[in-house]
Scaffold this active site. Sequence first.
Site, PDB file in Angstrom:
ATOM      1  N   TYR A  10      -8.248  14.796  -8.585  1.00 36.71           N
ATOM      2  CA  TYR A  10      -7.284  14.060  -9.415  1.00 36.71           C
ATOM      3  C   TYR A  10      -6.319  15.015 -10.122  1.00 36.71           C
ATOM      4  CZ  TYR A  10      -5.354  11.195 -13.118  1.00 36.71           C
ATOM      5  OH  TYR A  10      -4.479  10.558 -13.968  1.00 36.71           O
ATOM      6  N   ASP A  31       0.873  -1.176   0.000  1.00 37.98           N
ATOM      7  CA  ASP A  31       0.000   0.000   0.000  1.00 37.98           C
ATOM      8  C   ASP A  31       0.910   1.226   0.000  1.00 37.98           C
ATOM      9  OD1 ASP A  31      -1.638   2.131   0.505  1.00 37.98           O
ATOM     10  OD2 ASP A  31      -2.616   1.255   2.261  1.00 37.98           O
TER      11      ASP A  31
HETATM   12  N1  LIG Z   1      -5.666   5.503 -17.968  1.00 37.39           N
HETATM   13  C1  LIG Z   1      -5.523   6.779 -18.282  1.00 37.39           C
HETATM   14  O1  LIG Z   1      -6.217   7.346 -19.144  1.00 37.39           O
HETATM   15  C2  LIG Z   1      -4.462   7.600 -17.580  1.00 37.39           C
HETATM   16  C3  LIG Z   1      -4.135   8.861 -18.106  1.00 37.39           C
HETATM   17  C4  LIG Z   1      -3.165   9.626 -17.466  1.00 37.39           C
HETATM   18  C5  LIG Z   1      -2.526   9.131 -16.344  1.00 37.39           C
HETATM   19  N2  LIG Z   1      -2.879   7.896 -15.860  1.00 37.39           N
HETATM   20  C6  LIG Z   1      -2.182   7.426 -14.672  1.00 37.39           C
HETATM   21  O2  LIG Z   1      -1.524   6.213 -14.980  1.00 37.39           O
HETATM   22  C7  LIG Z   1      -1.532   5.366 -13.820  1.00 37.39           C
HETATM   23  C8  LIG Z   1      -2.147   4.017 -14.175  1.00 37.39           C
HETATM   24  O3  LIG Z   1      -3.420   4.210 -14.737  1.00 37.39           O
HETATM   25  P1  LIG Z   1      -4.414   2.982 -15.043  1.00 37.39           P
HETATM   26  O4  LIG Z   1      -5.451   3.497 -15.968  1.00 37.39           O
HETATM   27  O5  LIG Z   1      -3.622   1.763 -15.401  1.00 37.39           O
HETATM   28  O6  LIG Z   1      -5.064   2.843 -13.599  1.00 37.39           O
HETATM   29  P2  LIG Z   1      -5.629   1.552 -12.839  1.00 37.39           P
HETATM   30  O7  LIG Z   1      -6.628   2.086 -11.855  1.00 37.39           O
HETATM   31  O8  LIG Z   1      -6.087   0.533 -13.797  1.00 37.39           O
HETATM   32  O9  LIG Z   1      -4.361   1.002 -12.079  1.00 37.39           O
HETATM   33  C9  LIG Z   1      -3.854   1.639 -10.954  1.00 37.39           C
HETATM   34  C10 LIG Z   1      -3.209   0.572 -10.096  1.00 37.39           C
HETATM   35  O10 LIG Z   1      -2.796   1.202  -8.876  1.00 37.39           O
HETATM   36  C11 LIG Z   1      -3.109   0.319  -7.829  1.00 37.39           C
HETATM   37  N3  LIG Z   1      -3.278   1.049  -6.562  1.00 37.39           N
HETATM   38  C12 LIG Z   1      -4.312   1.848  -6.191  1.00 37.39           C
HETATM   39  N4  LIG Z   1      -4.126   2.274  -4.932  1.00 37.39           N
HETATM   40  C13 LIG Z   1      -2.952   1.750  -4.504  1.00 37.39           C
HETATM   41  C14 LIG Z   1      -2.225   1.818  -3.284  1.00 37.39           C
HETATM   42  N5  LIG Z   1      -2.680   2.512  -2.238  1.00 37.39           N
HETATM   43  N6  LIG Z   1      -1.053   1.150  -3.196  1.00 37.39           N
HETATM   44  C15 LIG Z   1      -0.584   0.424  -4.253  1.00 37.39           C
HETATM   45  N7  LIG Z   1      -1.235   0.308  -5.421  1.00 37.39           N
HETATM   46  C16 LIG Z   1      -2.410   0.964  -5.545  1.00 37.39           C
HETATM   47  C17 LIG Z   1      -4.410  -0.347  -8.246  1.00 37.39           C
HETATM   48  O11 LIG Z   1      -4.621  -1.560  -7.531  1.00 37.39           O
HETATM   49  C18 LIG Z   1      -4.168  -0.571  -9.730  1.00 37.39           C
HETATM   50  O12 LIG Z   1      -3.588  -1.811  -9.988  1.00 37.39           O
HETATM   51  C19 LIG Z   1      -2.267   6.133 -12.740  1.00 37.39           C
HETATM   52  O13 LIG Z   1      -1.338   6.863 -11.951  1.00 37.39           O
HETATM   53  C20 LIG Z   1      -3.126   7.098 -13.529  1.00 37.39           C
HETATM   54  O14 LIG Z   1      -3.475   8.248 -12.797  1.00 37.39           O
HETATM   55  C21 LIG Z   1      -3.822   7.129 -16.442  1.00 37.39           C
END
Ligand SMILES: NC(=O)c1ccc[n+]([C@@H]2O[C@H](COP(=O)([O-])OP(=O)(O)OC[C@H]3O[C@@H](n4cnc5c(N)ncnc54)[C@H](O)[C@@H]3O)[C@@H](O)[C@H]2O)c1
Length: 260
Positions: A164, A69
């Site tokens: 966010y 975490d």
């Molecule tokens: N998908 C998009 O469009 C997008 C765009 C810009 C930035 N991002 C960033 O890219 C990253 C990944 O995005 P995604 O779409 O794969 O998100 P996702 O929600 O699918 O994956 C995020 C992961 O973080 C893990 N997580 C959440 N809280 C946690 C904690 N306290 N400790 C450890 N792990 C934790 C979750 O279990 C998950 O596996 C994120 O930081 C997101 O903000 C995503």
Amino acid sequence: MTQLSKEYIGRLNGRVAIVTGAAQGIGARYAQVLAAEGAAIVCADVIDATPIASDIAATGGKAIAVRTDVTSRESVQAMVNKALEAFGKIDILVNNAGLFANLALKPFDEISSEEWDKVMAVNVRGPFECAKAVVPTMRRQQYGKIINIASGTVFKGVPMLLHYVSSKGAVVALTRSLARELGDAGIRVNTLAPGLTASENTLANPAWQGAVSANNIASRAIKRELLPEDLCGTLVYLASEESDFVTGQVIVVDGGSVMH
Ligand SMILES: NC(=O)c1ccc[n+]([C@@H]2O[C@H](COP(=O)([O-])OP(=O)(O)OC[C@H]3O[C@@H](n4cnc5c(N)ncnc54)[C@H](O)[C@@H]3O)[C@@H](O)[C@H]2O)c1
């Protein structure tokens, strides 16, 4: 997992990388690609990342899964200890864990204080805790790469997600200040800022489909969907010695929607 399509040439041979949030989505792809380039990977996630670590091992890579975490200092330190036990050093930290795809879009005055704090804890304090835990090792090595994941929303001022967007703005600021503090120790700190990406969880959430997705695509110089694969070249560049004189920077990867 989707099969990797590109040729990999061992640009990270002998390196050790921690990828937070590696159990699914974009983080899982980052872990896979860094492994394909030769790095040993610690897949750190609050949910079980064993399937991704096993997938990497099955294709000849090195990986362990550690339930972590990122908001807990103790949990993060225990993960770093396991990384050192397994692989003896830490060269790369990818601060990818975040709350995003499952957040409900809402006007700022409907965001509760609790939800605000939760997003800040994972998206801002998480990278801080992880950086704090790996830096002693990187200082000893006089080498390290910290890659923070922000978002193109910071530069666009996207509405309905104030917690966010503010959290990712803080990630950009954290990157710059940390880069100044760690340059003398040979530790580079940069940010990759993706645009809206077709990740597992954005595809599963109707809020990110339809007009929202179409408007994003229309705003790009290159008008198509952004896939996790599109982010990986920049990630590998920031992780490899090819970017050793680059620090404190933000690279937006979004097909030219944001130009800054
Ligand atoms: N998908 C998009 O469009 C997008 C765009 C810009 C930035 N991002 C960033 O890219 C990253 C990944 O995005 P995604 O779409 O794969 O998100 P996702 O929600 O699918 O994956 C995020 C992961 O973080 C893990 N997580 C959440 N809280 C946690 C904690 N306290 N400790 C450890 N792990 C934790 C979750 O279990 C998950 O596996 C994120 O930081 C997101 O903000 C995503």
